[in-house]
Write a protein that holds these residues in place. Structure first.
Motif, PDB file in Angstrom:
ATOM      1  N   ARG A 204       0.793  -1.110  -0.072  1.00 27.32           N
ATOM      2  CA  ARG A 204       0.061   0.042   0.170  1.00 27.32           C
ATOM      3  C   ARG A 204       0.811   1.088   0.000  1.00 27.32           C
ATOM      4  O   ARG A 204       0.646   2.211  -0.772  1.00 27.32           O
ATOM      5  N   ASP A 205       2.065   1.211   0.616  1.00 24.87           N
ATOM      6  CA  ASP A 205       2.927   2.368   0.739  1.00 24.87           C
ATOM      7  C   ASP A 205       3.471   2.526  -0.529  1.00 24.87           C
ATOM      8  O   ASP A 205       3.673   3.723  -1.111  1.00 24.87           O
ATOM      9  N   PHE A 206       3.833   1.509  -1.293  1.00 23.25           N
ATOM     10  CA  PHE A 206       4.543   1.448  -2.479  1.00 23.25           C
ATOM     11  C   PHE A 206       3.419   2.023  -3.557  1.00 23.25           C
ATOM     12  O   PHE A 206       3.855   2.923  -4.399  1.00 23.25           O
ATOM     13  N   ASP A 207       2.191   1.557  -3.520  1.00 20.45           N
ATOM     14  CA  ASP A 207       1.230   2.220  -4.497  1.00 20.45           C
ATOM     15  C   ASP A 207       0.756   3.450  -4.402  1.00 20.45           C
ATOM     16  O   ASP A 207       0.709   4.456  -5.073  1.00 20.45           O
ATOM     17  N   THR A 208       1.064   3.974  -3.220  1.00 16.85           N
ATOM     18  CA  THR A 208       0.578   5.665  -2.793  1.00 16.85           C
ATOM     19  C   THR A 208       1.901   6.401  -3.446  1.00 16.85           C
ATOM     20  O   THR A 208       1.621   7.249  -3.938  1.00 16.85           O
ATOM     21  N   ALA A 209       2.976   5.785  -3.290  1.00 11.89           N
ATOM     22  CA  ALA A 209       3.955   6.591  -3.793  1.00 11.89           C
ATOM     23  C   ALA A 209       4.111   6.717  -4.954  1.00 11.89           C
ATOM     24  O   ALA A 209       4.406   7.789  -5.689  1.00 11.89           O
ATOM     25  N   ILE A 210       3.639   5.625  -5.907  1.00 13.95           N
ATOM     26  CA  ILE A 210       3.352   5.668  -7.365  1.00 13.95           C
ATOM     27  C   ILE A 210       2.292   6.577  -7.780  1.00 13.95           C
ATOM     28  O   ILE A 210       2.610   7.411  -8.543  1.00 13.95           O
ATOM     29  N   VAL A 211       1.301   6.593  -7.017  1.00 16.23           N
ATOM     30  CA  VAL A 211       0.146   7.655  -7.424  1.00 16.23           C
ATOM     31  C   VAL A 211       0.636   8.895  -6.898  1.00 16.23           C
ATOM     32  O   VAL A 211       0.222   9.889  -7.749  1.00 16.23           O
ATOM     33  N   MET A 212       1.306   9.274  -6.008  1.00 18.38           N
ATOM     34  CA  MET A 212       1.787  10.451  -5.915  1.00 18.38           C
ATOM     35  C   MET A 212       2.703  11.257  -6.839  1.00 18.38           C
ATOM     36  O   MET A 212       2.575  12.275  -7.417  1.00 18.38           O
TER      37      MET A 212
ATOM     38  N   HIS B 200      -8.145  -2.530   0.902  1.00 19.81           N
ATOM     39  CA  HIS B 200      -7.834  -1.976   2.097  1.00 19.81           C
ATOM     40  C   HIS B 200      -8.559  -0.721   2.443  1.00 19.81           C
ATOM     41  O   HIS B 200      -8.217   0.309   1.695  1.00 19.81           O
ATOM     42  N   PHE B 201      -9.293  -0.550   3.540  1.00 17.61           N
ATOM     43  CA  PHE B 201     -10.240   0.747   3.635  1.00 17.61           C
ATOM     44  C   PHE B 201      -9.364   1.894   3.829  1.00 17.61           C
ATOM     45  O   PHE B 201      -9.301   3.004   3.188  1.00 17.61           O
ATOM     46  N   GLY B 202      -8.252   1.862   4.644  1.00 19.00           N
ATOM     47  CA  GLY B 202      -7.295   3.084   4.940  1.00 19.00           C
ATOM     48  C   GLY B 202      -6.762   3.399   3.482  1.00 19.00           C
ATOM     49  O   GLY B 202      -6.596   4.634   3.451  1.00 19.00           O
ATOM     50  N   PHE B 203      -6.201   2.471   2.678  1.00 22.19           N
ATOM     51  CA  PHE B 203      -5.687   2.936   1.386  1.00 22.19           C
ATOM     52  C   PHE B 203      -6.601   3.500   0.660  1.00 22.19           C
ATOM     53  O   PHE B 203      -6.392   4.666  -0.050  1.00 22.19           O
ATOM     54  N   VAL B 204      -7.919   3.214   0.471  1.00 20.86           N
ATOM     55  CA  VAL B 204      -8.919   3.640  -0.427  1.00 20.86           C
ATOM     56  C   VAL B 204      -9.022   5.251   0.065  1.00 20.86           C
ATOM     57  O   VAL B 204      -9.180   6.108  -0.847  1.00 20.86           O
ATOM     58  N   ASN B 205      -9.053   5.394   1.447  1.00 20.01           N
ATOM     59  CA  ASN B 205      -9.324   6.826   2.020  1.00 20.01           C
ATOM     60  C   ASN B 205      -8.171   7.714   1.404  1.00 20.01           C
ATOM     61  O   ASN B 205      -8.373   8.711   1.137  1.00 20.01           O
ATOM     62  N   LYS B 206      -6.886   7.029   1.671  1.00 24.01           N
ATOM     63  CA  LYS B 206      -5.715   8.000   1.385  1.00 24.01           C
ATOM     64  C   LYS B 206      -5.837   8.281  -0.207  1.00 24.01           C
ATOM     65  O   LYS B 206      -5.604   9.403  -0.666  1.00 24.01           O
ATOM     66  N   LEU B 207      -6.064   7.169  -1.154  1.00 27.46           N
ATOM     67  CA  LEU B 207      -6.210   7.343  -2.393  1.00 27.46           C
ATOM     68  C   LEU B 207      -7.259   8.539  -2.838  1.00 27.46           C
ATOM     69  O   LEU B 207      -6.996   9.598  -3.671  1.00 27.46           O
ATOM     70  N   HIS B 208      -8.446   8.517  -2.079  1.00 30.09           N
ATOM     71  CA  HIS B 208      -9.225   9.450  -2.434  1.00 30.09           C
ATOM     72  C   HIS B 208      -8.711  10.862  -2.073  1.00 30.09           C
ATOM     73  O   HIS B 208      -8.855  12.044  -2.638  1.00 30.09           O
ATOM     74  N   GLN B 209      -8.041  11.033  -0.963  1.00 28.51           N
ATOM     75  CA  GLN B 209      -7.384  12.388  -0.496  1.00 28.51           C
ATOM     76  C   GLN B 209      -6.459  12.847  -1.407  1.00 28.51           C
ATOM     77  O   GLN B 209      -6.407  14.074  -2.064  1.00 28.51           O
ATOM     78  N   LEU B 210      -5.831  12.147  -2.197  1.00 25.88           N
ATOM     79  CA  LEU B 210      -4.530  12.300  -3.200  1.00 25.88           C
ATOM     80  C   LEU B 210      -5.072  12.671  -4.396  1.00 25.88           C
ATOM     81  O   LEU B 210      -4.774  13.777  -5.182  1.00 25.88           O
ATOM     82  N   LEU B 211      -6.292  12.085  -4.932  1.00 23.38           N
ATOM     83  CA  LEU B 211      -7.138  12.182  -6.171  1.00 23.38           C
ATOM     84  C   LEU B 211      -8.093  13.682  -5.976  1.00 23.38           C
ATOM     85  O   LEU B 211      -8.192  14.136  -7.052  1.00 23.38           O
TER      86      LEU B 211
END
Length: 553
Positions: free
Chosen positions: A358-366, A395-406
């Motif tokens: 999840r951390d790696f996916d977050t870094a890619i999206v950013m 994962h619920f936490g990742f989905v929330n983080k992704l919404h914030q980034l988008l």
């Protein structure tokens, strides 16, 4: 001993146990005290004088008898997990511990504690799964159960070993058998292996031609091999060609946890299944250090890459099969430093297994969001699809983080797409679909990668409402190699079109493949025919679709 002393010793025993026993050499209960109604649905009077093994679930009775025999020869029993025949006949996990007392006729003094701590290795669910054809444990269940067994048996003074075997030419045999005969043969193999295994139920099927069993020292693996070969000969004339080869591993596990032993078993089994029947490790403790050190090094590397954004994105065009125009790009990850002999795919798979993806996916999206903004300041470009692991989107936490980034750029729904990869099988499809819809409602298009690679793909299409599916490369290759393959691909494309799902074909390597994909009705293509990944998407500017950032209809 005075009755007061006896009561004192029983009370002390209850500090660690729910029930205490004295068991004679015939395994009859001489003395019992404790919470027997809660554990067994029987009073102490009902149990005293009865066989102790009647209190054990049938699947573990042979194991407990073997443990008692070993303890009387060599030592003590130390927290071995078994299944009790609980109240109402329901299996109840418990840990047993104790020792034989030579001065008391070698009677065993035993403490029993219910609900012991479970093994920490994750399981697909709370029960052991069986292979339907052979009746043996499947690969994952065998590794988990075998780890507990090879750790537990030495604590009773015994020595457990693991034998892995491969059956050469067995696939040729089973392909010629009717389904019922095939099942009968594999069931016979299962009975042979279980009979040789510790406790009578500690054998597993590792692959179509590979098996394993845990056993006490002294079992002659070659005798087991000959029994299986004889069973094959009796089944069918082709069975005369079946040969059984095996390797027996010691299980020196004193410095290892059950979790580590299970992972060592899995590692060794995978190595064995990939090989011609030989493994390098003479024992499990030799297999573990190299595996663990490599794993830890790779985990540290992935964490460093994530923390420092030590990777680059390159962009591969996905083009309209009718006119070759670039409709959108896929952003692909390139690690700046390489790990010798390790593919990026295997590193990402490892990140999924150890729950750091999840951390790696977050870094890619950013990084993708920043690059999309930079590109579009220069000139509008087609949308870019970023890969999200199926393990992350659940994962619920990742989905929330992704919404914030988008939410950082109101134009992102026109510029960015989400491509869910299946390097890890997507589980909890209802929850995943719910998450996907939250992005689609905001205007983001969602793609599922590797469609058609396995039976699970059709579950995805049924359960996940998405905009695009990307056909796996081998699906396209099969379509290009036979009429049957083209018919199958055409049928899948029509099914997608009926569901208003757009289709993309991977591995379009030349004009002929592109033409055949188009003939099957596929909408878009991706592959070297249209262009290799480039760090600068403007390298393809001459082929951008006129609609610019127009999304899928």
């Amino acid at each position: 001993m005075a009755s007061s002393d006896l009561q004192r010793f029983v009370a002390l025993a209850f500090c660690r146990a729910d029930v205490v026993f004295e068991i004679d050499r015939l395994n009859t209960v001489v003395f019992v005290a404790g919470t027997t109604p809660a554990c067994f649905g029987r009073t102490t009077e009902d149990i005293r004088g009865k066989p102790f093994l009647d209190l054990i679930a049938p699947r573990d009775r042979q194991l407990v008898a073997e443990i008692f025999a070993s303890a009387r020869r060599r030592g003590r029993i130390d927290d071995i997990v078994v299944q009790l025949s609980g109240s109402g006949g329901r299996p109840l996990p418990a840990a047993i511990a104790g020792y034989p007392v030579p001065d008391c006729h070698d009677n065993i003094y035993l403490g029993l504690k219910v609900s012991p701590p479970p093994i920490t290795l994750p399981r697909p669910d709370d029960t052991l799964k069986m292979d339907a054809e052979s009746g043996l444990l499947d690969q994952a269940s065998f590794a988990t159960a075998a780890a507990e067994r090879v750790c537990a048996y030495p604590r009773a003074g015994g020595e457990a070993q693991v034998t892995l075997l491969k059956l050469g030419h067995v696939t040729t045999l089973t392909d010629k058998l009717p389904p019922s005969e095939k099942t009968r043969f594999l069931t016979k193999v299962g009975r042979i292996l279980n009979a040789a295994s510790l406790g009578g139920n500690m054998a597993g099927r590792l692959a179509s031609d590979a098996f394993g069993y845990v056993h006490i020292r002294g079992i002659d693996a070659e005798t087991i091999n000959r029994k299986i070969e004889e069973a094959a000969r009796q089944t069918h004339p082709e069975g005369a060609n079946v040969d059984s080869r095996s390797v027996t591993l010691g299980a020196q596990t004193s410095a290892m946890t059950e979790d580590q032993v299970a992972r060592a078993i899995i590692h060794t089994m995978q190595q064995f299944c990939r090989s011609d029947g030989c493994v390098k490790a003479a024992d499990l403790s030799e297999a573990l250090p190299s595996m663990m050190s490599e794993t830890f090094d790779r985990i540290k590397y992935v964490k460093m890459v994530t923390r420092q954004s030590h990777f680059d994105l390159v962009f591969m065009p996905i083009c309209d099969l009718k006119d070759g125009k670039v409709h959108h790009f896929e952003a692909l990850t390139r690690f700046r430093d390489t790990v010798a002999g390790v593919s990026p795919y295997s590193l990402i798979s490892l990140a999924e297994e150890v729950d750091i993806i999840r951390d790696f996916d977050t870094a890619i999206v950013m990084k993708a969001i920043q690059m999309i903004a930079d590109f579009n300041r220069e000139s509008p470009i087609p949308p870019i699809a970023v890969n999200i692991s199926g393990a992350s989107i659940a994962h619920f936490g990742f989905v929330n983080k992704l919404h914030q980034l988008l939410a950082t750029d109101r134009l992102l729904p026109e510029r960015l797409m989400l491509e869910i990869t299946e390097s890890a099988r997507i589980e909890r499809l209802v929850e995943v679909n719910r998450a996907i819809q939250t992005f689609r409602r905001k205007g983001f298009k969602v793609c599922v990668d590797d469609f058609g690679a396995g039976g699970a793909s059709f579950d995805y299409l049924h359960m996940l409402d998405v905009d695009i599916v990307k056909f796996d490369g081998p699906v396209l290759k099969r379509a290009c190699s036979s009429d049957k393959g083209r018919d199958m691909l055409g049928s899948m494309v029509r099914m997608c079109r009926d569901m208003r799902v757009t289709t993309v074909a991977e591995m379009v390597e030349d004009r002929r493949i592109a033409a055949q994909a188009l003939e099957c009705g596929v909408d878009f293509g991706q592959g070297y025919y249209f262009g290799k990944p480039r760090p600068d998407p403007f390298a393809f500017a001459g082929r951008f679709a006129d609609s610019g950032t127009k999304q899928f209809s």
